[in-house]
Write a protein that holds these residues in place. Structure first.
Motif, mmCIF file in Angstrom:
data_model
loop_
_atom_site.group_PDB
_atom_site.id
_atom_site.type_symbol
_atom_site.label_atom_id
_atom_site.label_comp_id
_atom_site.label_asym_id
_atom_site.label_seq_id
_atom_site.Cartn_x
_atom_site.Cartn_y
_atom_site.Cartn_z
ATOM 1 N N MET A 80 0.842 -1.198 0.000
ATOM 2 C CA MET A 80 0.000 0.000 0.000
ATOM 3 C C MET A 80 0.874 1.243 0.000
ATOM 4 O O MET A 80 1.818 1.360 0.763
ATOM 5 N N ASP A 81 0.606 2.232 -0.875
ATOM 6 C CA ASP A 81 1.359 3.477 -0.893
ATOM 7 C C ASP A 81 0.989 4.326 0.314
ATOM 8 O O ASP A 81 -0.094 4.200 0.880
ATOM 9 N N THR A 82 1.903 5.211 0.667
ATOM 10 C CA THR A 82 1.635 6.134 1.771
ATOM 11 C C THR A 82 0.579 7.159 1.337
ATOM 12 O O THR A 82 0.648 7.708 0.241
ATOM 13 N N GLU A 83 -0.391 7.366 2.221
ATOM 14 C CA GLU A 83 -1.407 8.396 1.962
ATOM 15 C C GLU A 83 -1.200 9.535 2.937
ATOM 16 O O GLU A 83 -0.924 9.313 4.107
ATOM 17 N N LYS A 84 -1.331 10.780 2.435
ATOM 18 C CA LYS A 84 -1.152 11.936 3.313
ATOM 19 C C LYS A 84 -2.300 12.902 3.104
ATOM 20 O O LYS A 84 -2.822 13.042 1.994
ATOM 21 N N LYS A 85 -2.694 13.584 4.210
ATOM 22 C CA LYS A 85 -3.651 14.678 4.054
ATOM 23 C C LYS A 85 -3.485 15.657 5.206
ATOM 24 O O LYS A 85 -3.003 15.297 6.285
ATOM 25 N N LEU A 86 -3.885 16.894 4.950
ATOM 26 C CA LEU A 86 -3.840 17.933 5.980
ATOM 27 C C LEU A 86 -5.222 18.047 6.613
ATOM 28 O O LEU A 86 -6.235 18.140 5.912
ATOM 29 N N ASP A 114 5.718 -1.602 8.058
ATOM 30 C CA ASP A 114 7.162 -1.660 7.803
ATOM 31 C C ASP A 114 7.707 -0.400 7.133
ATOM 32 O O ASP A 114 8.901 -0.305 6.849
ATOM 33 N N ALA A 115 6.857 0.581 6.878
ATOM 34 C CA ALA A 115 7.346 1.842 6.292
ATOM 35 C C ALA A 115 8.297 2.507 7.282
ATOM 36 O O ALA A 115 8.070 2.488 8.492
ATOM 37 N N SER A 116 9.374 3.102 6.782
ATOM 38 C CA SER A 116 10.408 3.665 7.668
ATOM 39 C C SER A 116 9.830 4.768 8.558
ATOM 40 O O SER A 116 10.224 4.900 9.728
ATOM 41 N N PHE A 117 8.923 5.570 8.024
ATOM 42 C CA PHE A 117 8.314 6.648 8.809
ATOM 43 C C PHE A 117 7.565 6.079 10.017
ATOM 44 O O PHE A 117 7.733 6.544 11.147
ATOM 45 N N ILE A 118 6.759 5.037 9.772
ATOM 46 C CA ILE A 118 5.987 4.416 10.857
ATOM 47 C C ILE A 118 6.927 3.834 11.895
ATOM 48 O O ILE A 118 6.737 4.005 13.113
#
Length: 936
Positions: free
Chosen positions: A1-7, A139-143
């Motif tokens: 799954m790609d990273t999703e971002k929102k403000l 497993d995403a580095s940010f998480i």
């Protein structure tokens, strides 16, 4: 799954609270790290925390003692949840703690929200906050980095055990004793500035005076700053002598202090004229009416240039009348929270029908003139069954509410939701004296210090109990009452309200709610617990909370479904699922336009009107939450005809036997609610004058609005002359005015009708109500030509009047597009009735808040003149005005359209019909967009 971002920001479309609640309901565990947790924010998350606990969802929360902002009470509350582990990062001088992170674990991913919001009501709902949401796999580095940092913080923080919380609480108490909360501040009078409400009032007062008006009225809820507003206006007007009159000495002293604070160096002297003080030789005199009424003739008639009457709804009484008739000031200002009418007169008439400002509950919340409230609608216990009883049968309702199990349930919920501040100061509104006595007795048995207060108690007893409740060192926590606190009693520090009776009137509901909304140094919000039974009038709660007198079934349902998202600021409204469903079902069943419903609404209002027949439309202006009398007009062609019918009133029926009077009333009533005010202002002037010219009309209109164009005044003259009525209208509608050149005069018929004193009173009432309601909805703004206000309601034919159309106005009907030269009016139904067999499938819809897809009628080609004007509107100078409604009809009545503004075609396709995409000039507000697009 790609990273999703929102403000995530706090706006009328969204807020962080909604996102947190949604995430908590969906996650399998949660982890918060926030610098501050106070009770105002935590209370909004109590139900999601409880639901998570019930589902076995565990969480960890880290907060801190940084800047001593976290509430010990919030920490104690969090410790009650056995699914939550709580730790506190104890800060010192070297290390601060400022994290704001919310982490949610899902089956195969994490959601992390990091930004600026702590757990406070403002941070979650209304402050300018930026919070970034990131969703990514575990497993995403940010998480991985976020979890690592969180775990490190968790290890470093201290367990929030009883000892830590108690030590922290003691430290804060010591700090409070040695450093008082209210620090001395450098305050000069020029730095105290008017709030938005006060500015609007002062501007309107200035405008009225500029046009020679000598009196005006300001209507605003208790605690919204009317006294400051009057002092600001006096400062601007700069009279040599001022007289401030009120009927209670305690209000008088506060008013004098306010004026002294705002005008300290202006060289004026201030004094009191009361039973105990006779300081008559001062510049600014503050007098009780009781004392002034005995000695006013000792002053010269023109002694005071500026006269202020506070609580002006009392001014119709004889003692005030003597004072008002004696003095001849340059200007008189009346101020009131409830412009009540009495047998001796109408407060609007006393102030020449000049209303400088009206502020009701929703505006007060929006302008932050009162504190926000957190309302929790709680389904009552099953053993209390009100389904087969009339809520007017007080004895039976009382009997069914007096259940020990219910008392325990109320206490359980009360303790769960808590309150703001250290001491609970609560008003409990009951169904009857018997019920109030029972509640006080049962609460006392359970160790909650309570008293019962009702009308028979003396003012001294009432004051003693109120003072005890307000006193932080007194152990009185609850006053149970019936209706004596609905209005007029001010207990600023009340922090809790219990609604313990079935709601049978939005007016009473709003009055009771208002008792706790006064600003106070020791509270930031009011907790309201409403125990909602299964009676057949539950839906009235939704009317009260929705805040609009002008509602329909659909808007109510959407308000409930969206948690009353239209309520401004930090106010929070939450109903449990059972209550929501119950109310939605009732709204579906109810016909708000049926004679049965309208009669019930009328008689409920009459009951609140001290049982007196509300003969006049202006009677409905005195209460926030009053019914809209225009619905009564729609039913019977005029309000007087409606009252005559439901009251079987022979006096009114005899009055209506005069056919010409009846026709005048019907003709004027048909114009309500006004969409432009010019005609009614002209007619009001003609009540006392034989004719009016264009220049005089302009002068009168400018008392109400900032600007008016000459052509519109001429068009109003022509309209009153019936220039644009069709043959049928001319044969049935009475002509009130005759145009000769540019002078308009009364017809002999109109003159005869208003020469009759009884008949004139009803004519004047319609004109006053029409103008007042116009001012309320449109304020003093000039909307140009066409005269449209964004998001206001309109019928198709209104566009003819408001665009100065100079042909027969009734021709504005039928088609989805009507034009007046370069002004194109698009009338759009979002939901087409199935019975209408169209040869095409219309695709009219919102694409988003700023783009609308519209289809022309099916014979319009791109090459035609009309087609070119639509698809190239901007370059051809054609204005496309969009009017939208969700349904053509509700409850058997044609629905109005909502004006959503002008737009330009940015894309188009197809022939006969053409499908166009229109970009709107104005983004549709979230609450209205929801109303149009959510199907409940």
């Amino acid at each position: 799954m790609d990273t999703e971002k929102k403000l995530i920001i706090n706006s009328d479309k969204e807020n962080l609270l909604t996102e947190l609640i949604r995430s908590m309901n969906e996650c399998i565990s949660f982890y918060f790290s926030v610098a501050f947790v106070n009770y105002s924010g935590l209370q909004l998350l109590l139900d999601p925390l409880k639901e998570a606990q019930d589902r076995g969802i565990k969480g960890k929360i880290i907060t801190s003692t940084y800047l001593n902002f976290t509430d010990p009470k919030a920490l104690e509350k969090l410790k009650e949840f056995d699914n939550v582990e709580l730790k506190v990062f104890v800060t010192d001088k070297e290390i601060g703690f400022h994290t704001k992170a919310y982490i949610f674990e899902y089956r195969d991913s994490y959601k992390v929200i990091i930004g600026s919001s702590n757990i406070t009501q403002s941070a979650l709902k209304s402050n300018v906050e930026w919070n970034v949401e990131v969703i990514a796999k575990e497993d995403a580095s940010f998480i991985q980095k976020v979890l690592k940092e969180y775990n490190a913080l968790w290890e470093y923080s201290s367990e929030a055990n009883a000892e830590l919380i108690q030590d922290y609480e003691e430290f804060l108490k010591t700090l409070k004793r040695t450093q008082p909360v209210q620090q001395s501040i450098y305050e000069k009078k020029e730095y105290i500035i008017p709030n938005r409400m006060q500015k609007r009032a002062i501007e309107n007062l200035e405008r009225l005076r500029a046009f020679g008006e000598k009196k005006a009225l300001v209507i605003a809820a208790t605690g919204t700053g009317k006294t400051y507003m009057s002092a600001f206006d006096v400062k601007r007007y700069s009279p040599k002598k001022v007289l401030f009159v009120v009927h209670r000495e305690e209000i008088l002293r506060k008013a004098k202090e306010t004026f002294e604070k705002l005008l300290p160096n202006d060289g004026f002297t201030f004094g009191l004229l009361t039973g105990n003080h006779k300081q008559k030789n001062v510049d600014y005199l503050f007098a009780t009416i009781q004392t002034l009424s005995k000695c006013y003739e000792e002053f010269a008639r023109d002694e005071f240039q500026y006269l202020i009457i506070d609580e002006a709804h009392h001014a119709t009484s004889p003692s005030y009348q003597g004072v008002l008739n004696y003095f001849e000031p340059e200007f008189t200002l009346g101020m009131t929270a409830t412009p009540e009418r009495s047998d001796s007169g109408n407060v609007f008439d006393l102030f020449d029908n000049n209303v400088a400002l009206e502020v009701r509950l929703h505006e007060a919340l929006e302008d932050e003139l009162v504190i926000p409230f957190h309302y929790f609608g709680i389904t009552d216990i099953e053993t209390v069954d009100l389904s087969d009883v009339s809520i007017d049968d007080i004895a039976e309702v009382t009997k069914r509410l007096k259940v020990n199990e219910r008392v325990d349930f109320i206490i359980e919920k009360m303790n769960f939701y808590g309150h703001d501040g250290e001491k609970r100061k609560c008003l409990g509104f009951c169904a009857s004296i018997d019920h109030a006595q029972y509640m006080a007795s049962e609460f006392n048995k359970r160790g909650y210090n309570s008293v019962c207060l009702f009308g028979e108690h003396s003012p001294e007893q009432r004051e003693r109990y109120i003072n005890r409740l307000e006193n932080d060192d007194d152990d009185l926590e609850f006053i149970f009452t019936v209706d004596i606190f609905n209005e007029g009693v001010d207990i600023p520090s009340v922090n809790s309200v219990l609604m313990l009776r079935p709601t049978n009137s939005p007016i009473v509901f709003i009055q009771q709610l208002g008792r706790g909304l006064r600003k106070h140094a020791n509270k930031s919000f009011l907790t309201v617990l409403d125990f909602i039974g299964n009676h057949n009038k539950t839906f009235l709660i939704a009317l009260a909370l929705n805040g609009s007198r002008y509602y329909d079934k659909e808007s109510l349902k959407v308000a409930i479904a969206t948690g009353f998202a239209n309520i401004p600021g930090c106010t929070h409204i939450q109903m449990d699922k059972i209550s929501q469903e119950r109310i939605l079902e009732q709204i579906d069943r109810e016909n708000f336009r049926s004679l049965k419903y309208l009669k019930e609404e009328y008689f409920e209002f009459k009951k609140l009107n001290q049982g007196l027949i509300p003969y006049y439309l202006v009677d409905y202006l005195k209460y926030d939450g009053a019914p809209d009398p225009v619905k009564f007009i729609d039913k019977e062609k005029s309000y007087i005809q409606f009252v005559a019918k439901v009251e079987k009133d022979e006096g009114l029926k005899n009055l209506l036997l005069d056919i010409e009077f009846e026709n005048v009333v019907k003709e004027l009533s048909s114009k309500l609610p006004l969409k432009r005010v010019y005609e009614f202002v002209i007619l009001r002037y003609l009540l006392d004058h034989d004719y009016i010219d264009v220049e005089t009309a302009q002068h009168e209109i400018l008392k109400i609005i900032k600007h008016v164009d000459l052509d519109s005044i001429i068009h109003a003259f022509e309209t009153l002359n019936q220039n644009y009525y069709d043959v049928g209208q001319k044969s049935t509608k009475l002509k009130l005015c005759e145009l000769d050149g540019w002078v308009l005069s009364k017809t002999s018929v109109f003159k005869r009708v208003i020469d009759n004193e009884n008949q004139r009173a009803f004519i004047e009432d319609i004109l006053t109500f029409g103008i007042f309601r116009y001012e309320k909805e449109y304020r003093e703004e000039y909307y140009g030509v066409p005269h449209f206000k964004l998001y206001e309601q309109y019928q198709m034919v209104d566009a003819a009047l408001l665009s100065n159309y100079r042909k027969i106005h009734s021709s504005f009907r039928g088609s989805g597009l009507i034009a007046n030269e370069k002004e194109f009016f698009l009338y759009i139904d979002l939901h087409k009735e199935e019975s209408i067999k169209e040869s095409i499938n219309y695709k009219d819809m919102f694409l988003d808040e700023q783009h609308f897809q519209w289809q022309s009628v099916n014979n319009t080609s791109q090459a035609s003149e009309r087609g070119q004007n639509i698809i190239k509107n901007k370059e051809r100078g054609v204005n496309l005005h969009l009017f939208v409604r969700k349904y053509k009809e509700l409850d058997g009545k044609t629905e109005p359209y909502i004006y959503i503004g002008k737009g330009d075609t940015i894309a188009y396709e197809g022939e006969k019909p053409i499908t166009v995409t229109i970009k709107l000039e104005n983004e549709v507000p979230a609450s209205l967009f929801n109303e149009f697009t959510i199907k409940v």
